[in-house]
Enzyme design. Structure first.
Site, PDB file in Angstrom:
ATOM      1  N   CYS A 235      12.827 -25.692  27.063  1.00 55.91           N
ATOM      2  CA  CYS A 235      11.817 -26.278  28.252  1.00 55.91           C
ATOM      3  C   CYS A 235      13.166 -26.704  29.544  1.00 55.91           C
ATOM      4  O   CYS A 235      14.094 -27.469  29.314  1.00 55.91           O
ATOM      5  CB  CYS A 235      11.376 -27.610  27.631  1.00 55.91           C
ATOM      6  SG  CYS A 235      10.454 -28.619  28.327  1.00 55.91           S
TER       7      CYS A 235
ATOM      8  N   CYS B  18      10.589 -22.830  34.776  1.00 61.84           N
ATOM      9  CA  CYS B  18       9.233 -23.531  34.354  1.00 61.84           C
ATOM     10  C   CYS B  18       8.845 -22.246  33.305  1.00 61.84           C
ATOM     11  O   CYS B  18       8.912 -21.344  33.616  1.00 61.84           O
ATOM     12  CB  CYS B  18       8.210 -23.856  34.897  1.00 61.84           C
ATOM     13  SG  CYS B  18       6.561 -24.329  33.742  1.00 61.84           S
TER      14      CYS B  18
ATOM     15  N   ASP C 208      10.625 -26.146  22.926  1.00 61.33           N
ATOM     16  CA  ASP C 208      10.198 -26.677  24.034  1.00 61.33           C
ATOM     17  C   ASP C 208       9.645 -27.757  24.062  1.00 61.33           C
ATOM     18  O   ASP C 208       8.637 -28.162  22.792  1.00 61.33           O
ATOM     19  CB  ASP C 208       9.262 -25.421  24.374  1.00 61.33           C
ATOM     20  CG  ASP C 208       8.245 -25.722  25.747  1.00 61.33           C
ATOM     21  OD1 ASP C 208       8.926 -25.760  26.464  1.00 61.33           O
ATOM     22  OD2 ASP C 208       7.312 -25.564  25.283  1.00 61.33           O
ATOM     23  N   SER C 209       8.317 -28.159  24.998  1.00 65.31           N
ATOM     24  CA  SER C 209       7.562 -29.478  24.820  1.00 65.31           C
ATOM     25  C   SER C 209       6.506 -28.955  23.821  1.00 65.31           C
ATOM     26  O   SER C 209       5.491 -29.775  23.317  1.00 65.31           O
ATOM     27  CB  SER C 209       7.947 -29.553  26.010  1.00 65.31           C
ATOM     28  OG  SER C 209       7.401 -28.897  27.208  1.00 65.31           O
TER      29      SER C 209
ATOM     30  N   GLU D  22      -2.023 -20.889  30.438  1.00 65.68           N
ATOM     31  CA  GLU D  22      -2.445 -21.685  28.820  1.00 65.68           C
ATOM     32  C   GLU D  22      -3.855 -21.356  29.046  1.00 65.68           C
ATOM     33  O   GLU D  22      -4.703 -20.432  28.101  1.00 65.68           O
ATOM     34  CB  GLU D  22      -2.428 -23.183  28.781  1.00 65.68           C
ATOM     35  CG  GLU D  22      -0.569 -23.377  28.669  1.00 65.68           C
ATOM     36  CD  GLU D  22      -0.461 -24.927  28.363  1.00 65.68           C
ATOM     37  OE1 GLU D  22      -1.372 -25.420  27.468  1.00 65.68           O
ATOM     38  OE2 GLU D  22       1.076 -25.091  27.920  1.00 65.68           O
TER      39      GLU D  22
HETATM   40  N1  DGL Z   1       7.597 -26.650  29.108  1.00 68.54           N
HETATM   41  C1  DGL Z   1       7.910 -27.221  30.583  1.00 68.54           C
HETATM   42  C2  DGL Z   1       9.208 -26.739  31.273  1.00 68.54           C
HETATM   43  O1  DGL Z   1       9.228 -25.773  31.546  1.00 68.54           O
HETATM   44  C3  DGL Z   1       6.620 -26.694  31.339  1.00 68.54           C
HETATM   45  C4  DGL Z   1       5.696 -27.604  30.588  1.00 68.54           C
HETATM   46  C5  DGL Z   1       5.114 -29.439  30.309  1.00 68.54           C
HETATM   47  O2  DGL Z   1       5.558 -30.122  31.408  1.00 68.54           O
HETATM   48  O3  DGL Z   1       5.997 -30.256  29.045  1.00 68.54           O
HETATM   49  O4  DGL Z   1       9.072 -27.906  32.454  1.00 68.54           O
END
Ligand code: DGL
Length: 277
Positions: free
Chosen positions: A76, A187, A13-14, A155
């Site tokens: 992500c 998301c 994930d990011s 968060e």
């Molecule tokens: N993990 C990202 C998503 O599911 C959310 C956080 C980001 O913008 O990196 O789209």
């Protein structure tokens, strides 16, 4: 399949958000070994251009592929929307993103065929969910809305907070008026805000957690391909992040519902350079 069934599943994930997907993996695939990578140094991805997201996603995936993962889960939604085809072209292992399972589950649940999708700017601007839903069912009506503030609110732990309600009222009003009966939480962070989102959109609307949809699909894939870890127990779980893990450890409890151990910081560029030589 060439690699070993005991090899870990790779999840990336990011940043921290993918832990909501790990939570579902815990539930649906408790015996699978796993390695998680969160690109906490470069998060967020949801506000970045497609070319940047693709570049980062390929590096993230490469790191996990080098750890001999047997399957890759793109936790992500932003990466799944923008980079899934690039990843599938580049890496020769099974890759499961969030869009296809989330779209399918929404189509299974909707009665009216009116589906809402919420996500980051990148996810919504790329129309990944609406394209996938309409590929399967061209009659379905899909309405998408970016809800960027939900990420920092989740968060921050403002789960049942008036600021989160205010943001939800603002973002979801349009979808309410469009009389959707199903809403995809597109998301990683949004499942944390389920209560607020449900309260605001109304109890008649069915919420789809893309992590649940993906975990269900991974389980089915492993069973059908006889690729599950049949040793009967999980023997390893590792977490890697690209920035110092302080916040990751703090937020993990809320996102995952348990503590994370075995967490290491990795310098992704150095690591990839080392591997190339
Ligand atoms: N993990 C990202 C998503 O599911 C959310 C956080 C980001 O913008 O990196 O789209």
């Amino acid at each position: 399949m060439s690699s070993n069934k005991k090899n870990p599943i790779g999840i990336f994930d990011s940043g921290i958000g993918g832990l909501t997907v790990v939570k579902k993996i815990d539930e649906y695939l408790p015996h699978e070994n796993s390695i998680y990578f969160g690109d906490t140094a470069r998060v967020p991805y949801g506000t970045k251009s497609n070319s940047t997201v693709i570049e980062y996603a390929v590096q993230d995936a490469q790191f996990l592929v080098n750890q001999h993962v047997k399957l890759l889960i793109v936790a992500c939604n932003t990466v799944s929307s923008v980079a899934i085809n690039s990843l599938k072209e580049k890496f020769d292992i099974p890759i499961i993103g969030m869009i296809e399972p989330g779209a399918k589950m929404a189509l299974e649940k909707t009665k009216s065929g009116r589906i809402g999708v919420i996500g980051t700017y990148a996810t919504i601007n790329n129309k990944a969910y609406s394209n996938e839903i309409n590929r399967i069912d061209s009659e379905a009506k899909v309405y998408e809305k970016a809800c960027p503030l939900f990420v920092p609110l989740a968060e921050e732990g403002w789960i049942d907070h008036k600021a989160t309600y205010a943001a939800a009222e603002e973002y979801l009003q349009e979808l309410k008026e469009l009389k959707i009966d199903t809403l995809i939480l597109g998301c990683t962070h949004y499942p944390i805000l389920t209560k607020t989102i449900q309260d605001v959109i109304g109890n008649d609307v069915k919420l789809i957690d893309s992590g649940t949809a993906a975990a269900t699909l991974v389980k089915k894939y492993l069973l059908e391909n006889n690729y599950q870890n049949d040793s009967g127990k999980k023997s390893s779980e590792r977490f890697f992040v690209s920035d110092v893990p302080t916040k990751f450890i703090e937020v993990a409890q809320r996102f995952l519902g348990r503590e994370v151990n075995d967490i290491s910081k990795v310098d992704l560029e150095e690591e990839l350079k080392r591997i190339m030589h």
